[in-house]
Scaffold this motif. Sequence first.
Motif, PDB file in Angstrom:
ATOM      1  N   ASN B 100      -1.490   9.539  -2.845  1.00 45.79           N
ATOM      2  CA  ASN B 100      -0.304   9.785  -2.336  1.00 45.79           C
ATOM      3  C   ASN B 100      -0.077   8.788  -1.247  1.00 45.79           C
ATOM      4  N   MET B 102       2.355   8.293   1.668  1.00 47.74           N
ATOM      5  CA  MET B 102       3.351   9.273   2.485  1.00 47.74           C
ATOM      6  C   MET B 102       4.368   8.452   3.202  1.00 47.74           C
ATOM      7  N   VAL B 112       0.593   5.670   5.367  1.00 45.44           N
ATOM      8  CA  VAL B 112      -0.685   6.059   5.161  1.00 45.44           C
ATOM      9  C   VAL B 112      -0.920   6.742   3.707  1.00 45.44           C
ATOM     10  N   ILE B 114      -3.228   9.214   0.872  1.00 43.25           N
ATOM     11  CA  ILE B 114      -4.429  10.017   0.662  1.00 43.25           C
ATOM     12  C   ILE B 114      -4.599   9.661  -0.944  1.00 43.25           C
ATOM     13  N   HIS B 115      -6.044   9.707  -0.775  1.00 38.04           N
ATOM     14  CA  HIS B 115      -6.563   9.174  -2.183  1.00 38.04           C
ATOM     15  C   HIS B 115      -7.606  10.144  -2.644  1.00 38.04           C
ATOM     16  N   ARG B 116      -7.670  10.634  -3.991  1.00 37.69           N
ATOM     17  CA  ARG B 116      -8.732  11.261  -4.542  1.00 37.69           C
ATOM     18  C   ARG B 116      -9.162  10.636  -5.761  1.00 37.69           C
ATOM     19  N   ALA B 126     -12.960  11.005  -1.790  1.00 39.10           N
ATOM     20  CA  ALA B 126     -11.587  11.248  -0.988  1.00 39.10           C
ATOM     21  C   ALA B 126     -11.443  10.184  -0.238  1.00 39.10           C
ATOM     22  N   GLU B 127     -10.088   9.694   0.034  1.00 42.45           N
ATOM     23  CA  GLU B 127     -10.179   8.505   1.076  1.00 42.45           C
ATOM     24  C   GLU B 127      -8.486   8.528   1.802  1.00 42.45           C
ATOM     25  N   VAL B 128      -8.733   8.298   3.031  1.00 43.38           N
ATOM     26  CA  VAL B 128      -7.430   8.131   3.885  1.00 43.38           C
ATOM     27  C   VAL B 128      -7.463   6.567   4.265  1.00 43.38           C
ATOM     28  N   ALA B 129      -6.320   6.164   3.907  1.00 44.04           N
ATOM     29  CA  ALA B 129      -6.066   4.644   4.132  1.00 44.04           C
ATOM     30  C   ALA B 129      -4.791   4.491   4.889  1.00 44.04           C
TER      31      ALA B 129
END
Lengths: 190, 162
Positions: B100, B102, B112, B114-116, B126-129
Amino acid sequence: MGVYSLTKSGINNWVKYPTFMAGNEADGDLELINTTVLSSSQASVVFDVSGLGSTYKHLQIRMVTKSTTTLWGAIRVNGDYSASYSWHSMIGDPGISSVTHQSGANDPTCRWGLVDTQFGAFIMDINDAFSESKYPTFKTLGGSANGGYMSLNSGSYYTPNSPALTSIELYVESSTWPQYSRFSVYGLRG
Amino acid sequence: MGQAVVALASITLDTAKGSVTFSNIDQSFRDLILVVSQATQNDPYRQYRFRVNGDSGANYNQIRMYGTGSGASSSAENNSTEILIFNNGAGSALASMVTNFMDYSVSDKHKVLIHRADAPDAITLAEVARWANTSPITSITAYTPAGEFVVGSTFILYGVKA
């Protein structure tokens, strides 16, 4: 259907659409209900979802926000400030995976993630949001990638009477949501 | 009310490629969702990376939680030249990923993700970048720095209304 002329001459309010389906888009099962983008800081954001249970089965909330320091984002529903919530969090901090939780239905708030000083993003799924026989559950994934902190959260609203959601309040503990924060609610038919 | 999620573009590889790029991305949505089913070849580490708007500068930050079967871990990189998703060792199973992006089209904040991601023979993650730039995202490049995405890999981009 045919196109006789491609000139804009004499045509007011000319708008180009990518397809001939313009104005005739099919309804989908995932629909936007409401979006709030803050023009100034605000203590909380409240969505009125009463009466939507006849249309939607589940909800999704998409959030982009931050805080003044690392704080918990939290949710309350139906204006219920009593100890009716339970939540569980798995936190990623560089090099560490930690777990914290509030067991039992005895927390007045339901935490859904750590908000940091850079804008972060969170997606919350609320399953069976309008069921009168199931407690609504809140599943959230997100974080800020600001040197640390992402979280995978679950929570629930326990109440013996009328668990169907009528309102959703999103707030950050001990602070306010800043300007440009965005909160969107989507409904999923089922 | 209409559908909130709209398919924008789809790529299915008929030849192996080292990268896939979506460019001139429609700016009329609020979020993007990239759904990928891919495997890599000729890459001993099965790597999967992102860049946006062609930015190869040190402008990416990320944090992840993952499990590899030998335990749960968390790691992070700051001021990186790319968004790193996979770097988990040899394997051949198809990897499934949903990212995603965002608020990709706004200019008032950093972007930002949001990754799965899951590769069943190796890892669940799971990751946030965060891309430290307020510019709207107009292109996304997914790539593997060594080897190629195999034939049949699919990359589908969706827009989310808000």
